[in-house]
Enzyme design. Structure first.
Site, mmCIF file in Angstrom:
data_model
loop_
_atom_site.group_PDB
_atom_site.id
_atom_site.type_symbol
_atom_site.label_atom_id
_atom_site.label_comp_id
_atom_site.label_asym_id
_atom_site.label_seq_id
_atom_site.Cartn_x
_atom_site.Cartn_y
_atom_site.Cartn_z
ATOM 1 N N ASP A 1 -3.864 -128.538 123.696
ATOM 2 C CA ASP A 1 -3.984 -127.727 124.653
ATOM 3 C C ASP A 1 -4.900 -127.935 125.811
ATOM 4 O O ASP A 1 -5.904 -128.550 125.676
ATOM 5 C CB ASP A 1 -4.769 -126.511 123.996
ATOM 6 C CG ASP A 1 -5.085 -125.224 124.691
ATOM 7 O OD1 ASP A 1 -4.821 -125.318 126.145
ATOM 8 O OD2 ASP A 1 -5.680 -124.088 124.281
ATOM 9 N N ARG B 1 -14.686 -129.383 121.481
ATOM 10 C CA ARG B 1 -14.793 -129.041 123.032
ATOM 11 C C ARG B 1 -16.076 -129.581 123.689
ATOM 12 O O ARG B 1 -17.005 -128.644 123.775
ATOM 13 C CB ARG B 1 -14.377 -127.664 123.441
ATOM 14 C CG ARG B 1 -13.106 -127.120 122.729
ATOM 15 C CD ARG B 1 -12.716 -125.673 123.236
ATOM 16 N NE ARG B 1 -11.474 -125.154 122.785
ATOM 17 C CZ ARG B 1 -10.935 -124.023 122.714
ATOM 18 N NH1 ARG B 1 -11.763 -123.088 123.246
ATOM 19 N NH2 ARG B 1 -9.869 -123.868 121.957
ATOM 20 N N GLN C 1 -11.085 -121.737 114.483
ATOM 21 C CA GLN C 1 -10.082 -120.578 114.459
ATOM 22 C C GLN C 1 -8.849 -120.671 113.651
ATOM 23 O O GLN C 1 -8.372 -121.670 113.131
ATOM 24 C CB GLN C 1 -9.645 -120.143 115.996
ATOM 25 C CG GLN C 1 -8.731 -121.276 116.769
ATOM 26 C CD GLN C 1 -8.432 -121.113 117.787
ATOM 27 O OE1 GLN C 1 -9.386 -120.616 118.790
ATOM 28 N NE2 GLN C 1 -7.357 -121.545 118.431
ATOM 29 N N ASP D 1 -6.169 -111.211 126.113
ATOM 30 C CA ASP D 1 -7.207 -111.409 125.085
ATOM 31 C C ASP D 1 -7.827 -110.075 124.531
ATOM 32 O O ASP D 1 -7.649 -108.999 124.921
ATOM 33 C CB ASP D 1 -8.501 -111.971 126.378
ATOM 34 C CG ASP D 1 -8.401 -113.102 126.637
ATOM 35 O OD1 ASP D 1 -7.160 -114.104 126.241
ATOM 36 O OD2 ASP D 1 -8.772 -113.572 127.597
ATOM 37 N N GLU E 1 -15.039 -112.194 123.184
ATOM 38 C CA GLU E 1 -13.601 -112.278 122.713
ATOM 39 C C GLU E 1 -13.106 -112.882 121.506
ATOM 40 O O GLU E 1 -13.806 -113.635 121.062
ATOM 41 C CB GLU E 1 -13.116 -113.318 123.687
ATOM 42 C CG GLU E 1 -11.601 -113.843 123.799
ATOM 43 C CD GLU E 1 -11.099 -114.836 124.788
ATOM 44 O OE1 GLU E 1 -10.395 -115.758 124.100
ATOM 45 O OE2 GLU E 1 -11.781 -114.947 125.793
ATOM 46 N N SER F 1 -7.423 -114.967 121.915
ATOM 47 C CA SER F 1 -6.297 -115.332 123.029
ATOM 48 C C SER F 1 -5.144 -115.463 122.219
ATOM 49 O O SER F 1 -4.732 -116.215 121.548
ATOM 50 C CB SER F 1 -6.918 -116.276 123.881
ATOM 51 O OG SER F 1 -5.884 -116.737 124.729
#
Length: 345
Positions: free
Chosen positions: A57, A111, A126, A246, A259, A262
């Site tokens: 991604d 990340r 996730q 989202d 959030e 997504s």
């Protein structure tokens, strides 16, 4: 400098031991509910993928993936995943799943360019899920119906937590509200995208914001989205574009929007070409994933990611994501949290 918000008079509802037990309960309950509601079977996920094949991604296109050479593979470069948005679609093709059935997995990512604060961590965990569908399902109605199923799972989990920890009362509204990014911009043209999200989440409690990635009337997208997984270019009427979005909720502990997911209907060969062209990255069309899609070797799917630690943070009324996951934080952030009853794991 990392941004840290410390709610006034914050005290965790659960003890450290209760928190650890509750995290396990939430994860076990939610993933079983999600898999049952969406007809998903669990699969094992990769932590890293070959570099240069287009499987990872790209997020907003600027974040650097952590990568390393492999000694026993002639120094071939692998990279830690950012998410499994494209890998899952290949997996569904390999499994030969029929429309209406899909997969989910525990996705663990790093990340390194994340800006660390109450809800952003170097470590991302996730539930990544993907569902095979028909070409005729490429509609807003199908997207909304899928979102409502996921929201039902959130509502069920919220009651499950309340049933086990009565001090944590339910706060999610009965129904989720759907708003298009273009309509939200029309309401608040002088606010930033995040400020607009904050306005609508506070008003409705739970919102699915449709159309993330396509330029709005001001020429800028509401937020960034890679061009090769979600479909954000398809016209849906009245000047609106996008079959993605989202899922946002209002977090009273942080007095801010949060959030949780997504997701979206994935690109078709045609819409991926259009989106690659719009982002000036047609060179990706020759990569492994993109070639398979353009050759129509991949099924039509809808999918997304649901943050595990964020979900636990929200349901357990925590002030920092580090209270529901183990990561690395700056020393000054740890010190500030320790002094204000925010117990980072």
């Amino acid at each position: 400098m990392p941004h840290l918000y410390i709610p006034e008079h914050y005290r965790p509802v659960l003890t450290g031991k209760e928190t650890e037990q509750a995290i396990v309960r939430i994860k076990n309950f939610f993933q079983l509910t999600l898999s049952t509601r969406l007809n998903l079977t669990r699969v094992t996920a990769p932590l890293f993928v070959p570099r240069g094949k287009g499987l990872n991604d790209d997020l907003n296109g600027t974040e650097r993936a952590v990568h390393f050479p492999v000694k026993d593979m002639n120094e071939q470069e692998l990279e830690i995943v950012h998410s499994l948005a494209k890998w899952k679609r290949v997996k569904i093709a390999e499994m030969g799943l029929q429309s209406g059935f899909g997969i989910y997995t525990d996705m663990n990512a790093i990340r390194a360019d994340e800006e660390l604060d109450n809800i952003h961590s170097l470590y991302v965990d996730q539930w990544d899920w993907e569902l095979a569908m028909e070409e005729s399902d490429r509609t807003l109605d199908f997207l909304k119906a899928t979102v409502e199923k996921i929201y039902d799972c959130l509502k069920c989990t919220e009651f499950f937590i309340y049933d086990n920890y009565s001090a944590i009362e339910p706060i999610l509204p009965k129904h989720i509200t759907f708003i298009h990014a273009e309509d939200l911009y029309a309401q608040y043209p002088n606010l930033s995208g995040k400020e607009r999200e904050r306005k609508c989440a506070r008003q409705y409690g739970a919102v699915f914001l449709i159309g993330i990635g396509a330029p709005l009337k001001n020429g800028e997208p509401h937020d960034g989205r890679a061009p090769d997984y979600d479909d954000w270019i398809t016209e849906t009427g009245s000047g609106r574009h996008g079959l993605n979005g989202d899922l946002l909720v209002w977090n009273p502990v942080l007095d801010d929007v949060l959030e949780l997911s997504s997701m979206g209907i994935r690109v078709s060969p045609q819409t991926m070409r259009e989106q690659l062209a719009a982002r000036n990255c047609m060179e990706r069309a020759s990569l492994f994933f993109h070639t398979k899609l353009l050759n129509r070797e991949l099924p039509q799917t809808i999918g997304g990611g649901i943050g595990q630690s964020r979900l636990c943070m929200f349901f357990l009324r925590k002030a920092h994501i580090g209270e529901t996951q183990v990561s690395v934080w700056p020393d000054d952030m740890r010190a500030q949290c320790a002094g204000r009853s925010i117990l980072l794991l």
